[in-house]
Design an enzyme around this catalytic site. Structure first.
Site, PDB file in Angstrom:
ATOM      1  N   ASN A 169       0.839  -1.197   0.000  1.00  0.00           N
ATOM      2  CA  ASN A 169       0.000   0.000   0.000  1.00  0.00           C
ATOM      3  C   ASN A 169       0.876   1.248   0.000  1.00  0.00           C
ATOM      4  O   ASN A 169       2.097   1.149  -0.033  1.00  0.00           O
ATOM      5  CB  ASN A 169      -0.966  -0.016   1.192  1.00  0.00           C
ATOM      6  CG  ASN A 169      -0.209  -0.106   2.500  1.00  0.00           C
ATOM      7  OD1 ASN A 169       0.653   0.697   2.780  1.00  0.00           O
ATOM      8  ND2 ASN A 169      -0.533  -1.117   3.297  1.00  0.00           N
ATOM      9  N   ASP A 240      -4.360  -6.205   5.391  1.00  0.00           N
ATOM     10  CA  ASP A 240      -5.352  -7.040   6.067  1.00  0.00           C
ATOM     11  C   ASP A 240      -5.320  -8.461   5.524  1.00  0.00           C
ATOM     12  O   ASP A 240      -5.629  -9.410   6.225  1.00  0.00           O
ATOM     13  CB  ASP A 240      -6.753  -6.448   5.858  1.00  0.00           C
ATOM     14  CG  ASP A 240      -6.895  -5.126   6.606  1.00  0.00           C
ATOM     15  OD1 ASP A 240      -6.347  -5.037   7.713  1.00  0.00           O
ATOM     16  OD2 ASP A 240      -7.520  -4.195   6.060  1.00  0.00           O
ATOM     17  N   PHE A 285      -3.448   3.768  14.967  1.00  0.00           N
ATOM     18  CA  PHE A 285      -3.675   4.775  13.944  1.00  0.00           C
ATOM     19  C   PHE A 285      -4.771   4.268  13.020  1.00  0.00           C
ATOM     20  O   PHE A 285      -4.935   3.069  12.843  1.00  0.00           O
ATOM     21  CB  PHE A 285      -2.394   5.063  13.149  1.00  0.00           C
ATOM     22  CG  PHE A 285      -1.594   6.153  13.785  1.00  0.00           C
ATOM     23  CD1 PHE A 285      -0.971   5.942  14.997  1.00  0.00           C
ATOM     24  CD2 PHE A 285      -1.494   7.400  13.192  1.00  0.00           C
ATOM     25  CE1 PHE A 285      -0.262   6.953  15.624  1.00  0.00           C
ATOM     26  CE2 PHE A 285      -0.779   8.422  13.800  1.00  0.00           C
ATOM     27  CZ  PHE A 285      -0.165   8.197  15.008  1.00  0.00           C
ATOM     28  N   LYS A 299     -13.534   1.712  15.816  1.00  0.00           N
ATOM     29  CA  LYS A 299     -12.254   0.985  15.867  1.00  0.00           C
ATOM     30  C   LYS A 299     -11.672   0.970  17.278  1.00  0.00           C
ATOM     31  O   LYS A 299     -11.138  -0.030  17.737  1.00  0.00           O
ATOM     32  CB  LYS A 299     -11.272   1.655  14.901  1.00  0.00           C
ATOM     33  CG  LYS A 299     -10.366   0.674  14.226  1.00  0.00           C
ATOM     34  CD  LYS A 299      -9.804   1.215  12.944  1.00  0.00           C
ATOM     35  CE  LYS A 299     -10.786   1.009  11.800  1.00  0.00           C
ATOM     36  NZ  LYS A 299     -10.254   1.478  10.528  1.00  0.00           N
ATOM     37  N   LYS A 303     -11.116  -2.650  18.705  1.00  0.00           N
ATOM     38  CA  LYS A 303      -9.727  -3.097  18.910  1.00  0.00           C
ATOM     39  C   LYS A 303      -9.284  -2.931  20.352  1.00  0.00           C
ATOM     40  O   LYS A 303      -8.172  -3.284  20.702  1.00  0.00           O
ATOM     41  CB  LYS A 303      -8.794  -2.358  17.952  1.00  0.00           C
ATOM     42  CG  LYS A 303      -9.203  -2.512  16.485  1.00  0.00           C
ATOM     43  CD  LYS A 303      -8.027  -2.416  15.560  1.00  0.00           C
ATOM     44  CE  LYS A 303      -8.472  -2.560  14.102  1.00  0.00           C
ATOM     45  NZ  LYS A 303      -7.389  -2.879  13.198  1.00  0.00           N
TER      46      LYS A 303
HETATM   47  O1  C5P Z   1      -8.499  -1.862  10.736  1.00  0.00           O
HETATM   48  P1  C5P Z   1      -7.588  -0.794  10.275  1.00  0.00           P
HETATM   49  O2  C5P Z   1      -6.484  -1.308   9.384  1.00  0.00           O
HETATM   50  O3  C5P Z   1      -8.240   0.402   9.683  1.00  0.00           O
HETATM   51  O4  C5P Z   1      -6.941  -0.261  11.641  1.00  0.00           O
HETATM   52  C1  C5P Z   1      -5.858   0.545  11.649  1.00  0.00           C
HETATM   53  C2  C5P Z   1      -5.000   0.227  12.827  1.00  0.00           C
HETATM   54  O5  C5P Z   1      -4.898  -1.174  13.005  1.00  0.00           O
HETATM   55  C3  C5P Z   1      -3.571   0.702  12.648  1.00  0.00           C
HETATM   56  O6  C5P Z   1      -3.094   1.100  13.913  1.00  0.00           O
HETATM   57  C4  C5P Z   1      -2.856  -0.533  12.146  1.00  0.00           C
HETATM   58  O7  C5P Z   1      -1.485  -0.502  12.466  1.00  0.00           O
HETATM   59  C5  C5P Z   1      -3.584  -1.632  12.855  1.00  0.00           C
HETATM   60  N1  C5P Z   1      -3.630  -2.902  12.124  1.00  0.00           N
HETATM   61  C6  C5P Z   1      -2.944  -3.976  12.635  1.00  0.00           C
HETATM   62  N2  C5P Z   1      -2.982  -5.185  11.993  1.00  0.00           N
HETATM   63  C7  C5P Z   1      -3.701  -5.339  10.868  1.00  0.00           C
HETATM   64  C8  C5P Z   1      -4.401  -4.249  10.340  1.00  0.00           C
HETATM   65  C9  C5P Z   1      -4.363  -3.036  10.988  1.00  0.00           C
HETATM   66  O8  C5P Z   1      -2.306  -3.846  13.672  1.00  0.00           O
HETATM   67  N3  C5P Z   1      -3.704  -6.516  10.262  1.00  0.00           N
END
Ligand code: C5P
Length: 366
Positions: A169, A240, A285, A299, A303
């Protein structure tokens, strides 16, 4: 010399015994006398940029045959060296040994970075960007260690399709790198777990850098470091989904369109939050392109982290690949702080200052 004097409005010394009075600016260093002593007493910091292999060799061996090397011997404050040279020269064991020796003496190095060098060759040897040098100079005036450790994940992750192709990305890692700087400045010890990114990370005492490629590698390194840390900052743009069936050989177009299967990656932020002790703080973030605040609130709850910094990456003035950023801090105490567009370095300092200094658990073994 004249150009530098005009631009800086300060005298430029080139030799041991400067007899030119003309350029002496009021309140700056003395223009007469034994400069290697006077200027070395006057300065707060010495920065050598760009530094050649020859200069590094002289400094490493305590030479004092010109103003600069003499100055360095007479100086008792921080010395910062910014190497710039041909990549083959930089990797030569003699240069590397000299760097090691200077590091042992407390000299700090920033860079070099990979890229095109003045001789036209590509590789590790290119001088780090001037903005990064400025940051390092600023960082030399770090606060005293606060006894806390922070783990920061940054940059993108990659997932391979075959040995030559990958998906990833647009994360540049700049926000994460700025957070590393700001955390160091605030007195934290930093473990940076960095995906493939060119962002200039600090190369100073107090930071350990782990380079990873995939989300799984990032998760492993993070979960290993987390139990003995006080703070986690998830600033990485973690993929993801991971390609489940990467080809061991380069895919050929004659084979037809590849059928790519994906599998879910671990959510590092959630995993870290799940194993959080009460004296640990987790900041995530979130990069959003719409409904930034409501999504960030969701989120934060999903989380189970202590705070989220959300930014709208659809704006060209901030977010990915930009030196600027804006957004909102929101935390589990329902505090919301909005930040207008700021340089990432400055925003990072604001964010770090919002993290509470909880009772330290850093006394736990590494
Ligand atoms: O779910 P999303 O990607 O939008 O969430 C963002 C946050 O989740 C960021 O802090 C990112 O570092 C973390 N993240 C993670 N592991 C993933 C996807 C996102 O720790 N597989």
């Amino acid at each position: 010399k004249t150009t530098l004097e005009t631009l800086s409005g300060a005298p430029v010394l080139t030799g041991f015994w400067n007899t030119q009075k003309s350029s002496q600016a009021e309140g700056t260093q003395p223009a007469f006398g034994t400069h290697h002593i006077d200027t070395a007493r006057w300065a707060d910091l010495i920065l050598v940029a760009p530094a050649t292999a020859h200069f590094i060799a002289k400094a490493a061996n305590g030479f004092a045959d010109d103003l600069l090397t003499t100055e360095i011997l007479a100086f008792q404050g921080p010395v910062l060296i910014v190497p710039a040279m041909n990549p083959a020269m930089y990797s030569h064991p003699a240069v590397q040994e000299n760097i090691k020796r200077l590091l042992k003496y407390g000299t700090r190095f920033l860079g070099p970075t990979s890229g095109k060098t003045a001789c036209g060759e590509e590789g590790l040897g290119r001088m780090i960007e001037p903005e990064a040098i400025l940051e390092l100079v600023a960082s030399s005036f770090f606060k005293r260690p606060n006894g806390r450790k922070v783990v920061i994940t940054l940059g993108p992750t990659r997932s391979s399709m075959d040995p030559v192709r990958y998906i990833s990305n647009r994360s540049s890692g700049l926000m994460g790198a700025s957070l590393c700087w700001a955390a160091l400045q605030a007195g934290y010890r930093v473990k940076a777990i960095c995906g493939p990114s060119q962002a200039p990370l600090p190369m100073v005492e107090g930071i350990e850098i782990v380079r990873v490629q995939t989300a799984r590698e990032m998760a492993e390194a993070t979960l290993e470091a987390w139990p003995t840390a006080d703070v986690y900052i998830g600033a990485a743009a973690v993929l993801d989904w991971e390609i489940k069936n990467p080809s061991l050989e380069k895919l050929k177009k004659e084979q037809g369109m590849p059928l790519i299967e994906f599998e879910k990656n671990p959510d590092i932020l959630s995993l870290v939050s799940q194993s959080k002790r009460s004296n640990q703080f987790v900041l995530g973030f979130a990069a959003e392109t719409e409904n930034a605040l409501p999504n960030a609130k969701l989120k934060l709850n999903q989380k189970k982290c202590d705070a989220i910094f959300v930014n709208d990456v659809s704006k060209s003035t901030s977010g990915f690949e930009s030196n600027f950023n804006s957004g909102w801090w929101l935390d589990s105490k329902e505090e919301i702080v909005s930040y207008n567009v700021l340089p990432k370095t400055e925003l990072a300092r604001n964010i770090i200052s919002k993290i509470p200094l909880l009772e330290s658990g850093s006394h736990l073994p590494n």
